[in-house]
Design an enzyme around this catalytic site. Structure first.
Site, PDB file in Angstrom:
ATOM      1  N   GLU A   1       0.844  -1.201   0.000  1.00 29.29           N
ATOM      2  CA  GLU A   1       0.000   0.000   0.000  1.00 29.29           C
ATOM      3  C   GLU A   1       0.876   1.246   0.000  1.00 29.29           C
ATOM      4  O   GLU A   1       2.035   1.212   0.436  1.00 29.29           O
ATOM      5  CB  GLU A   1      -0.877  -0.036   1.271  1.00 29.29           C
TER       6      GLU A   1
ATOM      7  N   GLU B   1     -12.628  -2.327   2.496  1.00 33.31           N
ATOM      8  CA  GLU B   1     -13.226  -2.056   3.813  1.00 33.31           C
ATOM      9  C   GLU B   1     -14.315  -0.975   3.733  1.00 33.31           C
ATOM     10  O   GLU B   1     -14.247   0.050   4.422  1.00 33.31           O
ATOM     11  CB  GLU B   1     -12.144  -1.692   4.843  1.00 33.31           C
TER      12      GLU B   1
ATOM     13  N   GLU C   1      -6.121  -9.366   3.532  1.00 33.35           N
ATOM     14  CA  GLU C   1      -5.306  -8.696   4.554  1.00 33.35           C
ATOM     15  C   GLU C   1      -5.252  -9.610   5.765  1.00 33.35           C
ATOM     16  O   GLU C   1      -6.289  -9.907   6.368  1.00 33.35           O
ATOM     17  CB  GLU C   1      -5.882  -7.329   4.942  1.00 33.35           C
TER      18      GLU C   1
HETATM   19  O1  AHR Z   1      -2.993  -2.748   6.256  1.00 37.85           O
HETATM   20  C1  AHR Z   1      -3.283  -1.528   6.880  1.00 37.85           C
HETATM   21  C2  AHR Z   1      -4.739  -1.147   6.787  1.00 37.85           C
HETATM   22  O2  AHR Z   1      -5.499  -2.087   7.490  1.00 37.85           O
HETATM   23  C3  AHR Z   1      -5.360  -1.182   5.416  1.00 37.85           C
HETATM   24  O3  AHR Z   1      -5.132  -0.006   4.705  1.00 37.85           O
HETATM   25  C4  AHR Z   1      -6.811  -1.342   5.708  1.00 37.85           C
HETATM   26  O4  AHR Z   1      -7.500  -1.988   4.671  1.00 37.85           O
HETATM   27  C5  AHR Z   1      -6.827  -2.118   7.004  1.00 37.85           C
HETATM   28  O5  AHR Z   1      -7.668  -1.576   7.937  1.00 37.85           O
END
Ligand code: AHR
Length: 508
Positions: free
Chosen positions: A28, A176, A307
């Site tokens: 990210e 999310e 994730e």
């Molecule tokens: O991985 C860090 C954050 O965790 C991501 O941006 C989000 O999708 C999650 O809450």
């Protein structure tokens, strides 16, 4: 004390093929993951190819990273892809509001990401902006990436130096949405996902595999709402649906969300709590899968755990929004426990650990002062497991009760295992989660002749063992000699808090 347990593995009874995509990663625009960790720019003194760190790319290639999720995470729903194309010096800047309120210069954009994926030999997994973007913006991005024939978007790509389209399969419909992706109620998101998915077209031979943003943790209601909104319930192929998979997010920590615990500063009680929380992924997958089964009994809609991993309080002195954490033997065992579960979970088609470099449970940590790169204990688990990619899973049936530890009133098993076979080899994974005691595992190997074996172990003198630029090999795999032939198979002695793999050569 030495604990013992016995298990049977039928080498001739293959189960489901373990999708290599469960070994996927996530990068990210957050802290020093993409910028600094992977992309340093072509003018950096750090050796690079078109801005990508050569050492990091080589390390990730070595673990055969199958796919890479980008640009977020929460960042994805603030990202406007057109800001990240064209000459780097002319790109529009933006504020990365979520992760430190820092100015993002968009020098790493679509072309750089696709270049990185090609360098890694990884498939791209792009998360589109459903939270603050538009349907047209997302549809145009798919056209920009994948269309060949001089359409408006493919012509724009050509003008930016890449006339050929890229193959792109995995596509996320936001991230999310119940939180940073728009604070949407489940039904509202399900409707949005259907609408966006309608306009994401397959161009030429390129087929988009659409992944709707699923639940976090135990939000079974979210899963149910999404599954109810599929276009064809019951018997029909996955490709006929609006989306082909839903995601699941689950992070492991020892404490509470507000005080998650520390990567290095923890005791044995924190260690066992962490492993108990890691093992919970099994229950979450089973229960979300059960909800999915009731709407999609033929199993064509996949579950993508895009994730997962440990989330600790940031290291002292680091920017709190950059989520930089160290990585110990404990993190390595969290990873091995997850993989044992992913290997046999029929619905799980893909998974992405968060995140590749310098953020959360990373593979690689880089030192901003010297530029040095360090491989984490978690990296070594991924390296030791390459043999499981696309291999047929084998059941590991315990014949004896497993040693347990009572954690917060519940016993948790202290051994975890999985196995797979591919042609004339098999790979057995064994985790001894006992903090202090060794364990002897007797493996009864049935169905095929074992003509040879080679064992490798990852452990450290303490649970907190980790790697630093000064001691980059403090936790690294070594040969495991404590393996003996028995009448029915092998006996393997595992040191306390260790992860081992046994590679078998198979005849007949
Ligand atoms: O991985 C860090 C954050 O965790 C991501 O941006 C989000 O999708 C999650 O809450």
């Amino acid at each position: 004390m030495n604990r013992s347990a016995s298990a049977v593995i039928n080498l001739d009874l293959p189960g489901r093929v373990i999708p290599r995509h469960v070994y996927g990663h996530f990068a990210e625009h957050l802290g020093r993951c993409v910028y600094d960790g992977i992309f340093v720019g072509a003018d950096s003194p750090i050796p690079n190819v078109r801005g990508m760190r050569t050492d990091v790319v080589a390390a990730l290639r070595a673990i055969k990273i199958p796919n890479l999720r980008w640009p977020g995470g929460c960042f994805a729903d603030e990202y406007h892809w057109r800001d990240g194309i064209g000459p780097q010096s002319e790109r529009v800047r933006m504020v990365n509001r979520l992760w430190g309120d820092v100015v993002e210069d968009n020098s790493f954009g679509t072309h750089e990401f696709m270049d990185l994926c090609e360098m890694l030999g990884a498939e791209p997994y792009i998360t589109g902006n459903l939270g603050s973007g538009t349907v047209r913006e997302m549809a145009d991005w798919v056209e920009y990436l994948t269309r060949a024939d001089g359409s408006p978007m493919s012509a724009l790509r050509g003008a930016n130096g890449h006339p050929e389209p890229w193959p792109v399969r995995f596509w996320g419909l936001g991230n999310e949405p119940w939180g940073c992706g728009g604070n949407m109620p489940a039904q509202y998101y399900a409707d949005q996902a259907r609408q966006y998915a309608t306009f994401l077209r397959d161009h030429g031979d390129n087929k988009i595999y659409k992944i709707a943003a699923g639940p976090s943790d135990d939000d079974y209601q979210w899963t149910q709402t999404l599954m109810q909104s599929l276009s064809c319930l019951g018997k029909c192929s996955g490709s006929a649906n609006h989306f082909q998979a839903i995601s699941l997010h689950y992070y492991t920590f020892s404490g509470e969300w507000e005080d998650k615990g520390h990567a290095l500063d923890f005791d044995e009680a924190d260690y066992y709590l962490t492993l108990k929380h890691a093992q919970r992924i099994g229950e979450l997958i089973r229960r979300h899968s059960a909800v999915m089964d009731s709407y999609n009994p033929c199993g064509t809609v996949g579950l993508v755990v895009d994730e997962w991993g440990t989330w600790w309080e940031v290291e002292p002195g680091e920017n709190p929004a950059f989520l930089y954490q160290q990585n110990t033997m404990r993190d390595a065992l969290v990873a091995s426990v997850h993989f044992d579960i992913f290997h046999t979970a029929e619905r799980v088609v893909m998974a992405n650990i968060a995140q590749t470099v310098n953020v959360l449970q990373a593979m690689v940590l880089t030192d901003p002062a010297t530029g040095a790169m360090v491989l984490t204990p978690t990296y070594h688990v991924f390296a030791m497991n390459v043999g499981h990619h696309d291999a047929a899973s084998l059941g590991v049936a315990w014949k004896t009760p497993l040693p347990t530890q009572t954690v917060a009133g519940t016993p948790i098993p202290l051994l975890s295992a999985s196995a797979s076979a591919k042609r004339d080899t098999a790979l057995v994974s064994l985790s001894n989660l006992d903090a202090e005691n060794a364990a002897t595992v007797s493996l009864e190997l049935r169905g095929r002749e074992v003509t040879g074996y080679r064992a490798t172990v990852l452990t450290a003198p303490s649970l907190q063992g980790h790697n630093t630029p000064e001691h980059p090999q403090a936790v690294a795999p070594t040969a495991l000699d404590a393996v003996a032939k028995t009448r029915t198979g092998l006996s393997v002695e595992l040191p306390p808090h260790s992860y081992a793999t046994v590679e078998l050569s198979l005849g007949g």
